[in-house]
Design an enzyme around this catalytic site. Structure first.
Site, PDB file in Angstrom:
ATOM      1  CD  GLN A   1    -143.071 -10.250 -54.469  1.00  9.78           C
ATOM      2  OE1 GLN A   1    -143.022 -11.348 -53.914  1.00  9.78           O
ATOM      3  NE2 GLN A   1    -142.307  -9.239 -54.107  1.00  9.78           N
ATOM      4  N   GLY A   2    -145.189 -11.678 -58.436  1.00 12.38           N
ATOM      5  CA  GLY A   2    -144.507 -12.695 -59.234  1.00 12.38           C
ATOM      6  C   GLY A   2    -143.056 -12.332 -59.499  1.00 12.38           C
TER       7      GLY A   2
ATOM      8  CB  SER B   1    -139.146 -16.480 -56.735  1.00 12.05           C
ATOM      9  OG  SER B   1    -138.799 -15.661 -55.668  1.00 12.05           O
TER      10      SER B   1
ATOM     11  CB  SER C   1    -147.483 -14.851 -51.163  1.00  5.84           C
ATOM     12  OG  SER C   1    -146.111 -14.817 -50.999  1.00  5.84           O
TER      13      SER C   1
ATOM     14  CD  GLU D   1    -140.813  -9.318 -50.445  1.00  9.90           C
ATOM     15  OE1 GLU D   1    -140.132  -8.943 -51.415  1.00  9.90           O
ATOM     16  OE2 GLU D   1    -141.251 -10.474 -50.305  1.00  9.90           O
TER      17      GLU D   1
ATOM     18  CD  GLU E   1    -128.276 -17.711 -45.401  1.00 14.48           C
ATOM     19  OE1 GLU E   1    -129.329 -17.481 -46.027  1.00 14.48           O
ATOM     20  OE2 GLU E   1    -128.263 -18.311 -44.316  1.00 14.48           O
TER      21      GLU E   1
END
Lengths: 372, 392, 372, 392
Positions: free
Chosen positions: B134-135, B137, B169, B252, B376
């Protein structure tokens, strides 16, 4: 008892220590040591001994500076702040306190060797996964004029390189006896443990190790007389180290909160993070009181120090754990990377939490002494 | 009643099937990343058992039990899947396959993909042939996922992609990547992003592992240097990739949360406590009390995951509330691993010590509450979108 | 087992209950009752019985609606939301479940009286400050053909006005026996307790109270056969009530966060409060799962419900306490005033926490059943 | 060494004095508001012992041990005061007098008052003749203390005061009130406030108790309707009252925090646990573990109060860090009373039940973290002013 404020001498000691450690033993030094596959830096220890820190608890007539436990705590705190990797606790605090309590000429010369940095000691006490001296199973059977030691120790901090081992063993009906042995005596096998904090620890096997009466520290069956003060001195200094560790992790975190921008503002302007940071600061301040108190009590009333010491170790453990957990979480992804220093704090906090008794152990000590 | 009969029959069938097909070596209950097959072109099976377990499960559609049969699934209902998972747990079976294709790309493609895409990509995932990463961030963006800087220039029949992703990841082990790419630099932040599929073997794609505090490197940095991506390698419409990403984030969150909870996870703590301390109650009452509190919360959180799954099946949208599962699950998992570390004492302070690599597992949990949206961010989502509290 | 989602019937029941309670039993009704020096509102209970709620766990052939424990939980949840002051748990849940388990014609007619609102029951079980049925000291000595009961009970919820008392006593070697007595039998003295939640509870003294074999529920020495299911039904419903209480306090708090302005903005826009409110919402959601699960398990597998019930009661206790503590704190000064309703929630949460076993009791049950 | 000798001598003296002067009835260690004398014109002594204890202590200056002798104090050093308190605790003595005059107005006046004011007001406080209350908060202002609306119009020789205060503790029992009054409505928020002294008997002053959830009414609303306040009834300069208030807030924080901690408070929890549960360890391990954690934190917090006092005496300003004492002390006190309630079980669920009015004490603690600045305000003060984190 002296006030719960650092004396001028102590404040100066802290300033000097901080200056030295920032230069000579920043976290990077621990990282470099780890990356080089080593767990001990003799050159750093040499410099520290030259400054007299190794003699902080050793009488002046044995070449020490005799500054007391509060001062030892000041040094440990500063070493915790930069995660300085030294055998200070094992040798200069625990072994020195034990030897001093033993007294006599041999102990005096051993202390002189510690103060001068000629010898390092490690305490071989744990046998299972938890600190439990009274459960020691290792045996020291009487054999001829001496003893034969057999058993296994683990989590011997600084035990991989120490010159001498202070070993707790059970002598038949007489109880626990403390031996002071050279680490290279026949029958002793040391295996390095790959510790998560990148510091030194060893698993040590004793197979029919011969010991003489001269190797016994204090009385046969009377280990606790000197061991207890040694352990308490170590616990207090470890608590001080962990309070320094918490402060170091906290400073790094607050710095990050001020610098790092997200959604167009410094993340430290977000109220939720502000409140958590402020709460953490409060916890650190409260723990600082327990640390200083433990040092003061050890210096003035060492035979009644258990409550103060256990309080300090329990608080330091919970505070350091909170500091590193908040530190990693508030740093986000970068805090998880090995490249960043926060992980070193987290891993050392975990090891420090366990060594010489964890939160539960010390909380129970407090409870027992408070009649709960 | 009829329903119950049908389900009981299904249970018997699946139990018999598992008995026959799940190799004994795969019944050790290990669910860590290194024990489970992740598939892909370069996968090296740790044993024949691992290989045949994957092959048999895939043939029966049980690597992706709820997917339709035509895409390699078993077409199970939620109730049947639950029974399948219970029977798996009963024999302590490892999952036959785990991948981001199953947990992330697949659901997105089932929702947004074209029929051609589904037929092409999904069976490869179900059989463990292609491993995806997965791309999302990017460096410096942190929690602000929509601030995508990696750009895809429209070159007519393809996009020319340049930029960098981080926290990808297992990108170093993956065959393909699904990535958020900014394909319209003029549009508002959330409107100019596309969800592209990129072959890691394409020229211009490179990847570099990031070493973590646990010593492991599950994450990578991934670089795109003039990578050509054909126009049909997109899920959903051009510049509407944020819709797909949002949908996936929900999935996710659920995945990450359930990694941290469930009954088996709860048993893990109790078992560790018992194993390490003999008579745990006698040894450290303060630790035991904390473990009991954790167990209470773990059981209730596990039930909540069940409840949310039941709600989803009942057609009651979960939506932003999935942020709750992510938040509670990951925070709980951190607590649990702190306790496991305490229970193991010094035995867990070594890398690969006498109790295995507990420390690495523990450190790994610290990332759970950061990746896929920090705790957060989850709390802010809940406060604003579920509770309706006002912005600052 | 049914799904962990409210069925359509349950959802409709909840809606109807909410509508009714908002009108007939808002917090103001409890306040008025308290200010009038009363602890029970027969008119409200009459209306509730007329709607059939008192028969929620009673078979249809005894005049009940037989909707099951999940449905009882739905009602209890809604009653918790408005702090409705009724003997629902004592009579319609605990007593009804016990009588149903006992079976037979007498139990059937007693259940019919409960469902019709003709009789209320209270469970007299506690003797000291903590829930501990197995430690019951009150005696029921064999005397002629019957028994003589002597001892003291306290915290008998709804015991001040109940028509009948279910009393747990120890019968010599035979063990614990459950009696079903009219509250006005000779030798029974009831003293009202001034409870902080403004609800009913009594201290009850039994002085040589005569009981016959007909007064025994089930077997002599076999109290637990019917009492255990009754207690578990009560614990699950109390947990549901407390989850409703938590939700009610939470809704009030979130409303306040949206309305109240300080430093020029709604306080609900402050991130620290947002995160705390969101966390509380999460806790409430997680507890809701445990509540629904307990109802489902009681309905499908009542003999194996202890884990599910204790989990629900433990979670409901901690969640309700968090909800009222955050509620009062976030309201600031006004939350401390009697004029505002939040205090009623806080006080009921404390009583609910203790009744039928507190957090520690139920957490230990969970631990035991999970082998910890 | 000489110092030690002097202190040891002081200890002997004070011990002897206490032995002779503290009545036996006053040695029950009770420190709740209803057990201690608060003084004032309308005070009704609960016993002769209470009266003579006050008179003897006041004559010796020990109601305000650290104040100078000329203002009714004993002029003790910090070290001597510590010894005095230790000796008091040794015999479980109640404090002879407690008042807001001692804890709040006195310190402010010592710092900001004129010599005349000190000579006039302080001895009245020390002897318990005049009881003071505090008028800071106003309806709707909440944590924003500086948003004072009660106005004082300058009428030449006096201010004409109109407005309303809220949360005025024991205003219904007080003789005088010190209050923040807006005397300049044009100036910026913090610059137009004066710190005025008002006789509650003055025409136009009325007060009404607020009933709290505990059933008690320690707080009031206080109304000012054309109250004339002579110009000399001001502490500090006109329009500079915020300086006085800030100084006092620091003192108040310390007072509220220390109410919640200290060794004796810690013993309270342990004693309750033991008393209620017989063998506590055997009964409820989860509760006991929570109590132990609380005890650890209470001891450390008690030491922190000591440390801050020592720092203050060493001339190291504590300043905003006092917000820490307030925050930690009051939050701890809430935790402790939750645990005491749990330990007492149903016995504490009655008003004035078999274990006394534990419930009222418990509910009272909930106000600690609100009054004198909420925990949230304390944390913001610490974040901004101590940690230097930026504003939003």
């Amino acid at each position: 008892m002296d006030k719960l404020v650092k004396s001028e001498d102590e404040a100066m000691l802290a300033d000097n220590a901080r200056g030295f450690l920032d230069e000579a033993a920043p976290v990077r030094a621990l990282r470099d040591l780890r990356d080089a596959g080593r767990t001990h830096d003799p050159a750093l220890w040499r410099r520290i001994c030259d400054m007299g820190w190794a003699g902080v608890l050793i009488p002046e007539d044995a070449g020490g500076a005799d500054m007391g436990h509060a001062a030892a705590g000041v040094l440990a705190h500063e070493m915790g702040r930069t995660l300085a990797c030294t055998p200070f606790l094992s040798s200069a605090v625990i072994a020195a306190t034990i030897l001093r309590r033993i007294g006599g000429e041999r102990a005096k010369s051993a202390m002189a060797a510690i103060a001068a940095g000629e010898l390092t000691h490690a305490l071989a006490i744990d046998e299972a996964h938890k600190f439990a001296p009274e459960a020691t199973a290792m045996t020291a059977e009487r054999h001829g004029n001496g003893f034969r030691l057999s058993g296994k120790k683990c989590f011997v901090v600084d035990g991989g390189f120490a010159d001498r081992l202070l070993v707790l063993a059970r002598t038949g009906e007489e109880g626990l006896t403390l031996f002071d042995l050279p680490a290279d005596r026949a029958g002793i096998t040391r295996t390095a443990q790959g510790m998560i904090d990148s510091r030194d620890a060893a698993r040590i096997a004793f197979e029919n190790v011969e010991a003489t009466g001269d190797d016994v520290l204090g009385q046969v069956g009377g280990a606790m007389t000197a061991l207890k003060p040694g352990l308490e001195a170590g616990q207090a200094a470890l608590a001080a180290e962990m309070s320094g560790l918490a402060a170091g992790a906290f400073d790094m975190t607050v710095g990050y909160l001020k610098d790092r921008k997200q959604f167009g503002q410094p993340i430290g302007s977000f109220q939720a993070l502000q409140h958590r940071a402020a709460h953490l600061w409060c916890e650190i301040e409260v723990t600082a009181s327990a640390i200083l108190n433990a040092g003061r009590v050890l210096d003035t009333d060492p035979n009644e120090a258990t409550l103060a010491v256990s309080l300090a170790k329990a608080r330091a453990t919970s505070t350091a754990q909170l500091a590193v957990m908040e530190g990693v979480q508030m740093h986000g992804g970068i805090g998880m990377t090995d490249e960043y220093d926060m992980g070193f704090y987290m891993k050392r906090a975990r090891v420090g939490s366990e060594w010489l008794g964890d939160y539960g152990y010390h909380a129970e000590q407090v409870a027992a002494l408070r009649g709960m | 009643m009829q329903d119950d009969d049908r389900l009981n029959r299904f249970r018997s069938e699946i139990r018999a099937w598992l008995e026959e097909n799940c190799p004994a070596e795969m019944r050790d209950g290990r669910i860590t990343d290194d024990a489970i097959c992740w598939g892909g072109k370069n996968w090296e099976f740790s044993s024949d058992a691992q290989r045949s377990w994957l092959e048999r499960a895939a043939a029966r559609g049980l690597t992706v039990p709820r997917w339709p049969a035509e895409y390699g699934g078993a077409g199970l209902s939620r109730a049947e899947e639950k029974i399948f998972l219970e029977e798996m747990e009963r024999i302590n079976a490892r999952p036959p396959l785990k991948s981001f294709g199953i947990s992330m790309l697949g659901p997105a493609m089932l929702q947004f993909g074209t029929p051609e895409q589904k037929r092409h990509y999904l069976p490869q995932i179900a059989r463990g042939e292609i491993r995806w990463c997965q791309g999302y961030s990017e460096p410096g963006a942190g929690s602000d996922l929509a601030s995508v800087q990696t750009r895809g220039e429209d070159m007519g029949d393809h996009w020319l992609v340049n930029g960098q992703k981080i926290w990808t990841s297992y990108a170093d082990k993956a065959d393909w990547i699904f990535a958020l790419i900014r394909t319209d630099r003029e549009a508002p932040k959330h409107k100019g992003i596309s969800f592209l599929l990129i072959d890691m073997d394409d020229p211009g794609v490179t990847t570099r592992p990031i070493r973590l505090i646990s010593g492991a490197s599950p994450f990578c940095e991934t670089f795109f240097d003039n990578v050509k991506v054909p126009k049909d390698r997109i899920v959903g419409e051009a510049n509407r990739g944020w819709d797909v990403a949002k949908y996936l984030l929900t999935h996710e969150r659920e995945m990450i949360s359930s990694g941290g909870t469930g009954l088996s996870g709860g048993r893990a703590l109790g078992a560790v406590m018992a194993q390490m301390a003999g008579e745990p109650s006698a040894q450290d009452p303060v630790l035991r009390a904390a473990a009991i509190r954790c167990e209470v919360d773990a059981l209730a959180t596990g039930l909540t995951i069940e409840r949310y799954k039941d709600m989803a099946e009942a057609g009651k949208g979960v939506g932003n509330a999935s942020a709750m599962l992510k938040y509670m699950g990951t925070e709980l998992n951190k607590r649990r691993h702190e306790l496991i570390m305490s229970a193991c004492g010094s035995a867990a302070l070594e890398w690969d010590g006498p109790v295995g690599n507990r420390a690495a597992d523990w450190l790994r949990t610290k990332a759970n509450s950061i990746e896929g949206g920090t705790s957060e961010v989850m709390l802010t989502i809940l406060a604003r979108r579920v509770l309706g509290l006002p912005g600052a």
